[in-house]
Scaffold this active site. Structure first.
Site, PDB file in Angstrom:
ATOM      1  N   GLY A 128     -15.844   3.346 -55.497  1.00 23.82           N
ATOM      2  CA  GLY A 128     -15.139   3.410 -57.024  1.00 23.82           C
ATOM      3  C   GLY A 128     -13.617   3.135 -56.751  1.00 23.82           C
ATOM      4  O   GLY A 128     -12.905   2.549 -57.428  1.00 23.82           O
ATOM      5  N   ASP A 129     -13.054   3.891 -55.508  1.00 27.32           N
ATOM      6  CA  ASP A 129     -11.656   3.644 -55.244  1.00 27.32           C
ATOM      7  C   ASP A 129     -11.532   2.250 -54.847  1.00 27.32           C
ATOM      8  O   ASP A 129     -10.327   1.684 -55.213  1.00 27.32           O
ATOM      9  CB  ASP A 129     -11.676   4.639 -54.227  1.00 27.32           C
ATOM     10  CG  ASP A 129     -11.793   5.910 -54.497  1.00 27.32           C
ATOM     11  OD1 ASP A 129     -11.673   6.384 -55.484  1.00 27.32           O
ATOM     12  OD2 ASP A 129     -12.330   6.577 -53.221  1.00 27.32           O
TER      13      ASP A 129
END
Length: 300
Positions: A250-251
């Site tokens: 997600g990052d």
């Protein structure tokens, strides 16, 4: 310049044990150490794409020194505040028949340490990008996101927020440039369960009504939906590959979106690059490389 904030960075010690048995001596068959923290992940992916960034946050002890050394080796700069008491976390992540984690406490962050962070953030100028992501250590007041955004409000800084529920909802009044809930988190914010794309778009729009500029909703294997500031809705399918690792995916999507937007100013391109970056990390043992990102990008 792009700045990322990781309030509680860590060394992630990831070990694999065949058929881990509680109460017995177990031997690893694989070991890795990664420099952990959501903001650090964002900076690492940006570095792989050739973007400079500066990682901010708090470090302490010999583990903090190793985190500083490690992020330099990953290709980006840092300006961490050195905390006097305690040490930066070591998080043990066990991969076996089941996955388990033991996360460390982190250092004892004082109000003076927080003041030093605000001094550093006060040097940001118009056009800079600031990424606020992850949870807040117990030693810091949970209004810290709001206080940062209030301090920087109206200065032309694009702020990206990747956090859960109240941490995210409470900053919408300061109009973050991008927020990235997943579909489950989006539903939880409104006390409902979202099962269709139409519902996701509807509730992403509610977050825009509350102040968010762009809302990027990740949906794991179902891809991602972006509701952009111009009212457009973009959906992107995931890249194909074998998932090895969910940590940092997600990052990486956030980092890729930022890079894609800064490259072109085009939200569709930013979403596509963000999806490729998230996939590259998910299909790797660590943060995705530029070569893999570009290969996946061409398939989307």
């Amino acid at each position: 310049m792009i700045y990322t904030v990781t309030f509680n960075p860590a060394l992630d010690y990831v070990v694999t044990v065949n058929h881990f048995t509680l109460g017995s001596v177990n031997r690893t068959v694989r070991e890795n150490i990664f420099y952990g923290g959501k903001g650090i992940n964002v900076s690492a992916l940006l570095a792989n794409l050739g973007y400079e960034s500066t990682a901010l946050g708090f470090v302490a002890g010999f583990t903090g020194e190793e985190i500083e050394r490690g992020v330099k080796a990953l290709g980006f700069g840092s300006d961490f505040i050195k905390v006097e008491n305690g040490m930066s976390r070591i998080n043990l992540k066990l991969k076996s028949d089941e996955e388990s984690e033991i996360n460390g406490m982190g250092p004892q962050i004082t109000p003076d340490d927080v003041r030093k962070l605000f001094e550093k953030l006060g040097r940001l100028t118009k056009g800079d990008v600031l990424v606020l992501s992850g949870s807040i250590p117990a030693a810091i007041d949970d209004t810290i996101y709001e206080r940062i955004m209030e301090r920087l409000d109206g200065r032309g800084i694009r702020i990206v927020v990747d956090a859960e529920k109240d941490l995210l909802l409470n900053v919408l009044k300061y109009h973050p440039f991008l927020i990235k809930p997943n579909n489950h988190e989006l539903g939880q914010m409104f006390g409902t369960e979202l099962s269709t794309d139409e519902e996701i778009v509807e509730y992403a729009g509610k977050l825009q009504d509350m102040g968010a500029v762009n809302v990027l909703v990740s949906m794991a294997k179902d891809g991602a939906i972006l509701v952009s500031e111009d009212g457009q809705v973009h959906k992107q399918a995931v890249a194909k590959g074998t998932v090895k690792n969910s940590v940092g995916a997600g990052d990486s999507m956030v980092a890729g979106f930022i890079a894609g937007y800064l490259d072109t100013g085009d939200y569709r391109h930013a979403l596509k690059l963000g999806t490729a970056c998230g996939g590259a990390t998910a299909f790797s043992d660590g943060i995705g490389t530029k070569d893999l990102i570009m290969k996946l990008f061409e398939t989307l």
